[in-house]
Enzyme design. Structure first.
Site, PDB file in Angstrom:
ATOM      1  CD  GLU A 171      -7.046   4.066   5.966  1.00  0.00           C
ATOM      2  OE1 GLU A 171      -6.251   4.504   6.823  1.00  0.00           O
ATOM      3  OE2 GLU A 171      -6.671   3.392   4.983  1.00  0.00           O
ATOM      4  CE  LYS A 182      -3.749   2.098   2.739  1.00  0.00           C
ATOM      5  NZ  LYS A 182      -4.571   1.905   3.950  1.00  0.00           N
ATOM      6  CG  ASP A 186      -5.183   4.400  11.817  1.00  0.00           C
ATOM      7  OD1 ASP A 186      -4.525   3.422  12.251  1.00  0.00           O
ATOM      8  OD2 ASP A 186      -5.775   4.373  10.723  1.00  0.00           O
TER       9      ASP A 186
HETATM   10  P1  ADP Z   1      -2.600  -1.408   9.246  1.00  0.00           P
HETATM   11  O1  ADP Z   1      -3.686  -0.393   9.329  1.00  0.00           O
HETATM   12  O2  ADP Z   1      -1.256  -0.803   9.041  1.00  0.00           O
HETATM   13  O3  ADP Z   1      -2.903  -2.499   8.292  1.00  0.00           O
HETATM   14  P2  ADP Z   1      -3.353  -2.759  11.722  1.00  0.00           P
HETATM   15  O4  ADP Z   1      -4.346  -1.831  12.230  1.00  0.00           O
HETATM   16  O5  ADP Z   1      -3.805  -4.071  11.225  1.00  0.00           O
HETATM   17  O6  ADP Z   1      -2.379  -2.056  10.679  1.00  0.00           O
HETATM   18  O7  ADP Z   1      -2.289  -2.980  12.911  1.00  0.00           O
HETATM   19  C1  ADP Z   1      -1.299  -3.938  12.834  1.00  0.00           C
HETATM   20  C2  ADP Z   1      -0.399  -3.768  14.048  1.00  0.00           C
HETATM   21  O8  ADP Z   1      -1.157  -3.975  15.237  1.00  0.00           O
HETATM   22  C3  ADP Z   1       0.761  -4.735  14.089  1.00  0.00           C
HETATM   23  O9  ADP Z   1       1.954  -4.014  14.342  1.00  0.00           O
HETATM   24  C4  ADP Z   1       0.436  -5.625  15.280  1.00  0.00           C
HETATM   25  O10 ADP Z   1       1.603  -6.051  15.942  1.00  0.00           O
HETATM   26  C5  ADP Z   1      -0.347  -4.680  16.151  1.00  0.00           C
HETATM   27  N1  ADP Z   1      -1.198  -5.367  17.130  1.00  0.00           N
HETATM   28  C6  ADP Z   1      -2.202  -6.267  16.916  1.00  0.00           C
HETATM   29  N2  ADP Z   1      -2.735  -6.698  18.067  1.00  0.00           N
HETATM   30  C7  ADP Z   1      -2.072  -6.056  19.057  1.00  0.00           C
HETATM   31  C8  ADP Z   1      -2.143  -6.079  20.500  1.00  0.00           C
HETATM   32  N3  ADP Z   1      -3.025  -6.853  21.137  1.00  0.00           N
HETATM   33  N4  ADP Z   1      -1.294  -5.284  21.184  1.00  0.00           N
HETATM   34  C9  ADP Z   1      -0.406  -4.511  20.559  1.00  0.00           C
HETATM   35  N5  ADP Z   1      -0.273  -4.447  19.227  1.00  0.00           N
HETATM   36  C10 ADP Z   1      -1.089  -5.209  18.473  1.00  0.00           C
HETATM   37 MG    MG Z   2      -5.298   0.702   9.236  1.00  0.00          MG
END
Ligand code: ADP
Ligand code: MG
Length: 624
Positions: free
Chosen positions: A183, A83, A204
């Site tokens: 978003e 992305k 975010d």
């Molecule tokens: P993006 O919008 O960039 O696709 P996400 O919102 O899916 O990202 O976030 C992914 C991140 O969230 C990763 O770095 C993952 O390690 C972190 N993450 C997921 N669950 C947890 C948690 N329980 N505690 C801390 N970090 C988390």
């Molecule tokens: Mg995201």
């Protein structure tokens, strides 16, 4: 025209799966999701799973979890984070190309493209299309109809070229993207923020990027929309940076213990996954241990504490907070005047992030909706609005169903009654029913019925770490607070120890008008039998405690007259019979007689308790 239709409130028109549904898609850097909003509100399609935005180049062309899981084996053909490349030229991304495990080249018209190990060149749009294709399949399997239209979210700061790239990806995937939504706007839509929301900050923190946006709801009653007042971000700030802290620490310790170790790419990748999973565990636990087999008999083992992690992570999180403050300033808003903060992105599950954000903006951030799903849910709400169907959220000025807590024995203590106006607040004191209880389970319920099993479970959480105390001594104050947006916060604090716990829920999600009506109707139908069961359940618990206290007092008074002792035993055995009957066949219990039996034990035991107090006073003075 059907006359019913004319008077039906616009909010509650039917929205089942049509022949041509519009789904909502969060096309994320790390994860992607697809959601649909029907009459019961938005839900994630396809088992609620996040789809890693990862594609493996090559014949099998794995997409999603299988591509991510085997990234260690195929570092050069596993395409992640693409992305970041969408709609950008090679020159723009060259500086950060080292962050990707695959090679980035200048493609058509100098646009950034990806070169696989076999020499093939693919565009980031083609990668995104593969991910969209998987989401589309999931949606079709779940809804049972072909899906050809979607609302897709993009970062608020995406420029025209980047937005066009997303549209192109949709076209390649056979999806008509009916609208692109920012978003942060989607996150606000998912929460169904109403006109009382004021100025909203969307925070975010994802896998590799941070975005802060300040929104304001504008427009008239008929046509409301969110205006993005300001947006600021950091494209190199996210969960990855927190993983790096853990990785650096671990590699440092490994070198200290085993001398310099060189990590081949696959081992580095594995170490990164280890670091991430340890960090995620630290969101829920106070410590996490890591064990790595380095081969040649060298096993590395270390326990990381949350305290250590937080001390190291604070500067990183503070960068995000500072960036959010800048966005707020750019919007011309005083940070003290931010009314709501919405948490988005998996990394905001980190307690440190929540705490620092709450401190900075002096408000409890919204976390009721899963931060990694809230954007997709909001996209589907926008889709429902565009489809002209019910956005699925009961936007009401009153609480449609009562809110309460399960009590020992399975009854429901209602704290906020249905039809209360929002915002609403109520508190109630609770205690324990067993000696030495160190954990208290709190189950938050919604509905009109008297017993917990007939109500909707909204959330459960635990108040833990209480010092052991006798039954009935802990003083647990529970507060229910429903704010103007319908978000319910439940806080529990044990007053003697100061231990606290809390949970937040969007109580109107997953609730259709029909469901509200059904629950209301059932409560009337079962009113009498429900009331009976609830009273029996409460009596069983209370009489059980009475009996326990009576026995304890009898044990303390050594010189009890045999006749009085016998009399008490008789009462206790009557109570025990009622308790047993109440537990096994509550419907058959005569509540009146049960209450009477309890009352007469109470009367009879009065003198016993006086004797017991006198006895313990004697013991105390004897001990001096
Ligand atoms: P993006 O919008 O960039 O696709 P996400 O919102 O899916 O990202 O976030 C992914 C991140 O969230 C990763 O770095 C993952 O390690 C972190 N993450 C997921 N669950 C947890 C948690 N329980 N505690 C801390 N970090 C988390
Ligand atoms: Mg995201």
């Amino acid at each position: 025209m059907d006359s019913n239709e004319a008077i039906a409130p616009r909010l509650f028109t039917m929205a089942s799966v049509t022949d041509d549904p519009i789904v909502g898609i969060d096309l994320g850097t790390t994860h992607s999701l697809v959601a649909f909003c029907g009459e019961e509100g938005p839900r994630i399609l396809g088992n609620d799973d996040l789809v890693p935005s990862v594609v493996r180049l090559g014949v099998d062309g794995a997409v999603g979890e299988s591509a991510r899981a085997n990234a260690v084996l195929f570092p050069e053909r596993t395409i992640h984070s693409s992305k970041r490349l969408l709609g950008r030229t090679f020159a723009e991304v060259e500086a950060e190309s080292g962050r990707f495990g695959f090679s980035i080249v200048a493609g058509h018209q100098g646009l950034a493209a990806i070169q696989g190990p076999d020499g093939q060149v693919v565009t980031p749009e083609e990668i995104a299309a593969k991910v969209l294709g998987v989401l589309r399949e999931r949606a079709e399997a779940d809804l049972g109809v072909p899906v050809g239209r979607a609302v897709v979210t993009v970062p608020a700061w995406f420029d025209d070229a980047q937005r066009q790239s997303v549209r192109d990806a949709g076209r390649l995937a056979g999806l008509d993207i009916v609208r692109l939504v920012n978003e942060p706007t989607a996150a606000a839509l998912a929460y169904g923020l109403g006109k009382n929301a004021g100025t909203v900050l969307v925070f975010d923190l994802g896998g590799g990027t941070f975005d802060a946006s300040v929104l304001q709801l504008v427009g008239s009653e008929e046509e409301r929309f969110f205006r993005v007042l300001a947006t600021k971000g950091d494209t190199q700030l996210g969960g990855d940076d927190l993983d790096a802290i853990v990785m650096d620490h671990v590699t440092g310790l490994i070198e200290e213990r085993f001398g310099s170790v060189t990590f081949p790419p696959a081992a580095r990748q594995a170490l990164r996954l280890f670091a991430e999973s340890a960090r995620i565990r630290l969101s829920a636990e106070d410590a996490a241990s890591i064990q790595l087999d380095l081969g040649e008999g060298r096993v590395f083992q270390e326990t990381l504490t949350r305290e250590w992690f937080e001390s190291q992570a604070t500067p990183v999180v503070q960068r995000a907070v500072a960036c959010a403050k800048e966005a707020v300033r750019d919007a011309g808003v005083d940070p003290a005047n931010i009314d709501r903060v919405i948490m988005v992105g998996g990394t905001t599950r980190t307690p440190l992030v929540r705490n620092l954000v709450a401190d900075a903006f002096q408000t409890e951030p919204y976390v009721a909706l899963d931060p990694d799903r809230v954007v997709a849910l909001g996209a589907s709400v926008q889709a429902a609005i565009l489809a002209g169907t019910n956005p699925g959220l009961l936007l009401l000025d009153v609480i449609p169903l009562s809110l309460g807590l399960e009590t020992r024995g399975g009854g429901v203590a209602k704290l906020i009654m249905r039809n209360s106006a929002v915002p609403a607040r109520a508190t109630e004191m609770f205690s324990t029913s067993e000696d030495g209880q160190v954990n208290i389970a709190l189950r938050v319920l919604q509905g009109e019925r008297e017993m917990a099993q007939d109500c909707r479970l909204l959330a459960d959480f635990e108040l833990s770490g209480l010092p052991p105390m006798p039954a009935g001594i802990p003083q647990v104050e529970v507060e229910f607070l429903v704010d103007a947006d319908g978000i319910l916060s439940v806080r529990a604090v044990e007053r003697r120890s100061g231990k606290r716990a809390s949970v937040q829920v969007a109580a109107r999600h997953g609730l259709s008008r029909a469901e509200v009506d059904r629950m209301e109707e059932e409560s009337l139908t079962f009113a009498k039998s429900d009331m009976h069961l609830h009273r029996v359940a409460d009596l069983v618990v209370q009489a059980g405690l009475d009996a326990k206290w009576t026995r304890e007092a009898m044990g303390r008074v050594a010189d009890l007259e045999p006749k009085y002792r016998e009399e008490l035993e008789r009462h206790l055995s009557t109570i025990a019979d009622f308790v047993a009957q109440g537990q096994h066949d509550p419907a058959s219990v005569d509540v009146h007689k049960f209450a009477e039996a309890r009352e007469s034990l109470d009367q009879n035991a009065m003198r016993l308790h006086e004797l017991a107090i006198a006895a313990s006073l004697r013991d105390e003075s004897a001990g001096d």
